[in-house]
Write an enzyme that holds these catalytic residues in place. Sequence first.
Site, mmCIF file in Angstrom:
data_model
loop_
_atom_site.group_PDB
_atom_site.id
_atom_site.type_symbol
_atom_site.label_atom_id
_atom_site.label_comp_id
_atom_site.label_asym_id
_atom_site.label_seq_id
_atom_site.Cartn_x
_atom_site.Cartn_y
_atom_site.Cartn_z
ATOM 1 N N GLN A 98 26.219 -7.257 101.517
ATOM 2 C CA GLN A 98 26.323 -8.693 101.852
ATOM 3 C C GLN A 98 25.292 -9.087 102.909
ATOM 4 O O GLN A 98 25.376 -10.181 103.473
ATOM 5 C CB GLN A 98 27.741 -9.026 102.355
ATOM 6 C CG GLN A 98 28.861 -8.670 101.404
ATOM 7 C CD GLN A 98 28.878 -9.521 100.131
ATOM 8 O OE1 GLN A 98 28.183 -10.536 100.032
ATOM 9 N NE2 GLN A 98 29.651 -9.104 99.156
ATOM 10 N N HIS A 111 34.298 -2.351 103.011
ATOM 11 C CA HIS A 111 34.604 -2.349 101.578
ATOM 12 C C HIS A 111 34.997 -0.915 101.203
ATOM 13 O O HIS A 111 34.507 0.041 101.814
ATOM 14 C CB HIS A 111 33.331 -2.778 100.838
ATOM 15 C CG HIS A 111 33.482 -2.984 99.364
ATOM 16 N ND1 HIS A 111 33.446 -1.943 98.470
ATOM 17 C CD2 HIS A 111 33.645 -4.104 98.628
ATOM 18 C CE1 HIS A 111 33.576 -2.424 97.242
ATOM 19 N NE2 HIS A 111 33.704 -3.733 97.309
ATOM 20 N N ASP A 122 25.881 -0.653 105.235
ATOM 21 C CA ASP A 122 26.209 -1.166 103.907
ATOM 22 C C ASP A 122 25.697 -2.603 103.884
ATOM 23 O O ASP A 122 26.319 -3.504 104.428
ATOM 24 C CB ASP A 122 27.725 -1.107 103.698
ATOM 25 C CG ASP A 122 28.151 -1.879 102.452
ATOM 26 O OD1 ASP A 122 27.277 -2.421 101.750
ATOM 27 O OD2 ASP A 122 29.365 -1.946 102.197
ATOM 28 N N LYS A 153 23.761 -8.728 93.510
ATOM 29 C CA LYS A 153 24.238 -9.712 94.490
ATOM 30 C C LYS A 153 23.075 -10.499 95.086
ATOM 31 O O LYS A 153 23.276 -11.358 95.933
ATOM 32 C CB LYS A 153 24.994 -9.007 95.622
ATOM 33 C CG LYS A 153 26.342 -8.421 95.201
ATOM 34 C CD LYS A 153 27.107 -7.965 96.425
ATOM 35 C CE LYS A 153 28.180 -6.951 96.137
ATOM 36 N NZ LYS A 153 29.353 -7.474 95.441
ATOM 37 N N CYS A 182 38.626 -5.425 97.620
ATOM 38 C CA CYS A 182 38.287 -4.007 97.871
ATOM 39 C C CYS A 182 38.196 -3.728 99.372
ATOM 40 O O CYS A 182 37.295 -3.009 99.824
ATOM 41 C CB CYS A 182 36.992 -3.594 97.184
ATOM 42 S SG CYS A 182 37.019 -3.821 95.427
HETATM 43 N N1 7TS Z 1 29.848 -3.290 100.144
HETATM 44 C C1 7TS Z 1 30.197 -4.573 100.296
HETATM 45 C C2 7TS Z 1 30.233 -5.167 101.674
HETATM 46 C C3 7TS Z 1 30.503 -5.332 99.165
HETATM 47 O O1 7TS Z 1 30.827 -6.614 99.321
HETATM 48 C C4 7TS Z 1 30.457 -4.727 97.883
HETATM 49 C C5 7TS Z 1 30.864 -5.468 96.648
HETATM 50 C C6 7TS Z 1 30.056 -3.386 97.800
HETATM 51 C C7 7TS Z 1 29.761 -2.699 98.955
HETATM 52 C C8 7TS Z 1 29.938 -2.687 96.489
HETATM 53 O O2 7TS Z 1 28.905 -3.236 95.737
HETATM 54 P P1 7TS Z 1 28.668 -2.792 94.223
HETATM 55 O O3 7TS Z 1 27.573 -3.685 93.766
HETATM 56 O O4 7TS Z 1 28.274 -1.361 94.228
HETATM 57 O O5 7TS Z 1 29.963 -3.012 93.521
HETATM 58 N N2 7TS Z 1 31.718 -6.558 96.893
HETATM 59 C C9 7TS Z 1 32.396 -7.267 95.986
HETATM 60 C C10 7TS Z 1 33.154 -8.381 96.354
HETATM 61 O O6 7TS Z 1 33.279 -8.794 97.494
HETATM 62 N N3 7TS Z 1 33.686 -8.909 95.244
HETATM 63 O O7 7TS Z 1 33.313 -8.172 94.194
HETATM 64 C C11 7TS Z 1 32.498 -7.151 94.634
#
Ligand code: 7TS
Length: 405
Positions: free
Chosen positions: A202, A122, A199, A225, A363
Amino acid sequence: MNYDTEAIRRDFPILERKVYGKPLVYFDNAATSQTPRQVIDEINRMYTQEKANVHRGVHCLSQEATASQEATRERVRGFINADSVEEVIFTSGATESLNLVASSYGQLLEDGDEIILSIMEHHSNIVPWQLLQSRKKVKIKVIPIDAEGRLDLDAYRGLFTDRTRIVSVCHASNVLGTVNPIKEMAEYAHSRGAVFCVDGAQGVPHAKVDVQDLGADFYAFSSHKMYGPCGVGVLYGRRELLEKMPPYQGGGEMIGHVSFSGTTWAELPYKFEAGTPDFVDISALKKAIDYIESIGMDRIAAHEHDLLVYATEKMQAIPGVHIYGTAPDKCALISFLIGNAHHYDTGILLDRMGIAVRTGHHCAQPLMESLGIEGTVRASFAMYNTLHEVDEFIAALTRVAAMLS
Ligand code: 7TS
């Protein structure tokens, strides 16, 4: 005890709503998952009973709010099996957690040092390292994937040199769903003297995570999430590393003593928590963990796996549908395209039928480029989704495929 999806769904008020007069089928859980009443109630309780700044007041409310926030720290510690609460840092999300590592651990790197990332990262696990490159002459190397969307582990091992200092990869890909062999990869990184950062955005929502067993030196994730409130994230860091690292941001509460002749830092974890934290949402995060544990992470994972297998099988039978990411070990998400149709058109049509999916590059533009596409449509599942919803989705997708081909 049976897995009672209907009982679970009753705890999530938003699942009762309709879109365009149709029952909502929410398959955008990888972007953000929905929030159970228990978490919403706790946010309400904090605002109506306990709103006071933490770690600052002698007064009753401040002490109660501090206790509520710190109870979450202990709850998170247990949830990911960190050794101590000092290793649990609250941030605004996985993005900030990863920026903290790249910025602060990055300060310890020297010109010529090397960082290993993967092609499936990401942007939040790419760009912070590129920002570091504007301050240090560090080199970024990238692990490729195979045709199924698995990291090429031979290539991974081949990227190491005696200048490799840190590896940072996702636990699971938000596009391909691939669950990476973190334990094996971390072991190898350690054998080469490198630090391993995960990271886990997920990872944490879909399977039991034990940071010590995984061998993670850092593990980053977001509350929103994993059925928790927005605005909160966690960075787990191994104490020995956190102690060596300089602070990430300066401000209130991260200091020992401030003077114009020199300032000292607070003890862990507060050294990395400058300013007033989002103590309301942090406090409510523990209710999300309680909720997950009341159902059982293993049972959630098994349920999501059933949805994944069922949906994949049905989708493969629809003419024109191509699935991206077919690794044997996948978290519950499916990226796909229909023929040459634009992902956005598919998403819009599904939305009109009441089905929420995500479209775009998610992203992960370097991954898209390596796949030779601009974006995908992505359906992602959570504990409250049902086989019936998958059937609704498949019926809608069959219609959309016929319209667009
Ligand atoms: N890393 C991964 C693997 C992600 O899927 C996401 C967000 C992030 C980092 C960043 O997370 P945040 O909570 O700081 O924004 N992924 C997604 C997505 O797949 N669709 O919207 C956000």
